[in-house]
Design an enzyme around this catalytic site. Structure first.
Site, PDB file in Angstrom:
ATOM      1  NE  ARG A  42       0.528  -8.642  -3.256  1.00 61.50           N
ATOM      2  CZ  ARG A  42       0.369  -7.707  -2.347  1.00 61.50           C
ATOM      3  NH1 ARG A  42       1.216  -7.586  -1.351  1.00 61.50           N
ATOM      4  NH2 ARG A  42      -0.637  -6.872  -2.431  1.00 61.50           N
ATOM      5  NE  ARG A  44      -3.323   2.038   2.351  1.00 59.89           N
ATOM      6  CZ  ARG A  44      -3.348   0.857   1.773  1.00 59.89           C
ATOM      7  NH1 ARG A  44      -4.108   0.629   0.734  1.00 59.89           N
ATOM      8  NH2 ARG A  44      -2.591  -0.126   2.226  1.00 59.89           N
ATOM      9  CG  HIS A  79      -6.728  -6.142  -1.542  1.00 59.85           C
ATOM     10  ND1 HIS A  79      -7.452  -5.100  -1.020  1.00 59.85           N
ATOM     11  CD2 HIS A  79      -5.547  -6.114  -0.916  1.00 59.85           C
ATOM     12  CE1 HIS A  79      -6.737  -4.465  -0.109  1.00 59.85           C
ATOM     13  NE2 HIS A  79      -5.566  -5.060  -0.037  1.00 59.85           N
ATOM     14  CD  GLU A  81      -3.793 -11.560  -0.670  1.00 61.08           C
ATOM     15  OE1 GLU A  81      -3.628 -11.575   0.567  1.00 61.08           O
ATOM     16  OE2 GLU A  81      -3.757 -10.523  -1.338  1.00 61.08           O
ATOM     17  CG  ASN A  90       4.260 -10.175  -0.919  1.00 62.02           C
ATOM     18  OD1 ASN A  90       4.650  -9.148  -1.467  1.00 62.02           O
ATOM     19  ND2 ASN A  90       3.133 -10.236  -0.233  1.00 62.02           N
TER      20      ASN A  90
END
Ligand code: AMP
Length: 401
Positions: free
Chosen positions: A91, A241, A180, A385, A7
């Protein structure tokens, strides 16, 4: 088969090495501060001591070479030779509309990921750096790309389009993509398995709430709607965010404060959310500490976060015309009993009832936190993940043989 999962971020590279015979993790680690003065490699071989090494790592090719050196190191290694790695899974955040599932890395796939740089300027370029670096270090090993957006490619046009001039979709691919995806996919499968019920029979809302956060409404095992959009800014209030706001806020603030595009982007992505409202932290641990201490700004940040999350759950229950299962996952979802408690105590109209004692348990395993009377199963499921990436990599490499 041994599969290395990578990743890659702009200045970091996370890795996990799997033995896919039993899906065990042989080693994992992280290279930080790539391209900076002193880069840090943290390597954790399973069952052995973690090691940290500081050196100068200017780009991803050197980062992967250092990781491979550690994996075969006499003292800290877990392999006799790098040749034992039979596939690499990467990823990639944005797969646009081109990638509806994971894919083998080919020159065409790389060109397509490059075409998507515009849509994910912070995420797709480092992913390409990671792929190129892995190819240089392991030229004969097949590589696979696994996309955050792919699971959401089942969303219907009425769900993924924005109500703005259609030419923008045609010309610039402006639409909702969601993120996601590997996490929502994974926890929905584990939830069905845990409940021992067919996935296709369950209306599910999966809440991936960590530093970033998104909710997905899942029907027939497929993503029906998800809260992130063209970029990971839409949807829930997050650590830094904003999530949803009136789009006119952007032009209004740009005008009043004379902000550039990059300044307003930075405001909404890095200086908003929990951080902006609490004035002190983007980390839910600090926010809940502040809440317990009665600190007013942290309390307001918590209340806004919980309210917006609950409104999304309500809207997805409407989208699905009911809900059988709610899943909490990721940093906040797995660890914050108080977030789960406050959200669920206001979902009684859906028949949600959680057991306060079960909600407090921390096991690192999939578990039920709803009471036997609850009409909705409420589960906490640790996400994984990397495992999804490793499984997809194995499947695609075997299919390509
Ligand atoms: P993730 O992005 O999934 O790694 O989640 C990271 C975030 O999870 C952190 O920034 C924290 O806000 C949150 N987190 C981790 N542990 C806890 C905890 N024990 N209580 C509340 N929030 C937590």
């Amino acid at each position: 088969m041994k599969v290395l999962v990578i990743n890659a971020g702009s200045s970091s590279l996370k890795y996990q090495l799997y033995d896919m015979n039993d899906e065990s993790v042989l080693a994992k680690g992280l290279v930080e501060r790539i391209g900076m003065d002193s880069s840090i490699l943290t390597h954790k071989p399973t069952g052995k001591e973690e090691v940290t090494e500081v050196s100068e790592i200017l780009e991803h090719t050197t980062a992967i070479r250092k990781v491979l050196d550690k994996l075969v190191d006499k003292e800290h290694g877990v392999l006799n030779s790098v040749d034992e790695i039979q596939a690499v899974g990467h990823r990639v955040v944005h797969g646009g509309e081109a990638f509806k599932s994971s894919a083998l890395v080919t020159p065409e796939a790389k060109a397509e990921i490059r075409r998507l740089f515009d849509l994910a300027p912070l995420h797709n370029p480092p992913a390409i750096s990671g792929i190129t670096a892995a190819e240089k270090n392991m030229p004969n090993v097949p590589q696979v790309v696994v996309f955050d957006t792919a699971f959401h490619q089942t969303m219907d046009e009425k769900v993924f389009l924005y109500p703005i001039p259609k030419v923008l979709y045609k010309k610039h691919h402006v639409r909702r993509y969601g993120m996601h995806g590997t996490s929502h996919y994974y926890v929905s499968r584990v939830a069905a398995e845990y409940l021992n019920r067919p996935l296709e029979d369950l209306k599910m809302i999966t809440c991936h709430i960590g530093n970033g956060g998104s909710l997905t409404a899942i029907k027939d095992g497929k993503s029906f709607d998800t809260s992130m959009g063209l970029t990971p800014l839409e949807g829930l209030m997050m650590g830094t965010r904003s999530g949803d706001l009136d789009p006119a806020v952007v032009t209004f603030v740009m005008n009043k404060e004379e902000l550039t595009i990059s300044e307003v982007n930075s405001m909404l992505n890095k200086h908003s959310g929990l951080l902006a409202i609490s004035g002190s932290s983007s980390d839910m641990r600090d926010i809940t500490d502040g809440l317990e201490a009665g600190e007013p700004n942290a309390t307001l940040a918590f209340e806004m976060y919980e309210y917006r999350l609950r409104k999304y759950i309500g809207s997805y229950a409407a989208a699905l015309n009911g809900v059988d299962v709610i899943v909490f996952t990721a940093g906040v979802g797995e660890n914050s009993a108080v977030v789960r408690e406050k959200v669920c105590e206001n979902l009684t109209y859906l028949g949600v009832e959680i057991d306060p004692e079960l909600n407090k348990i921390r096991s690192g395993e999939p578990r039920r936190i709803s009471s036997p009377n609850s009409k909705v199963e409420v589960l906490v499921i640790p996400t994984n993940e990397e495992l999804v990436i490793a499984r997809d990599t194995l499947r695609i490499v075997e299919e390509s043989k």
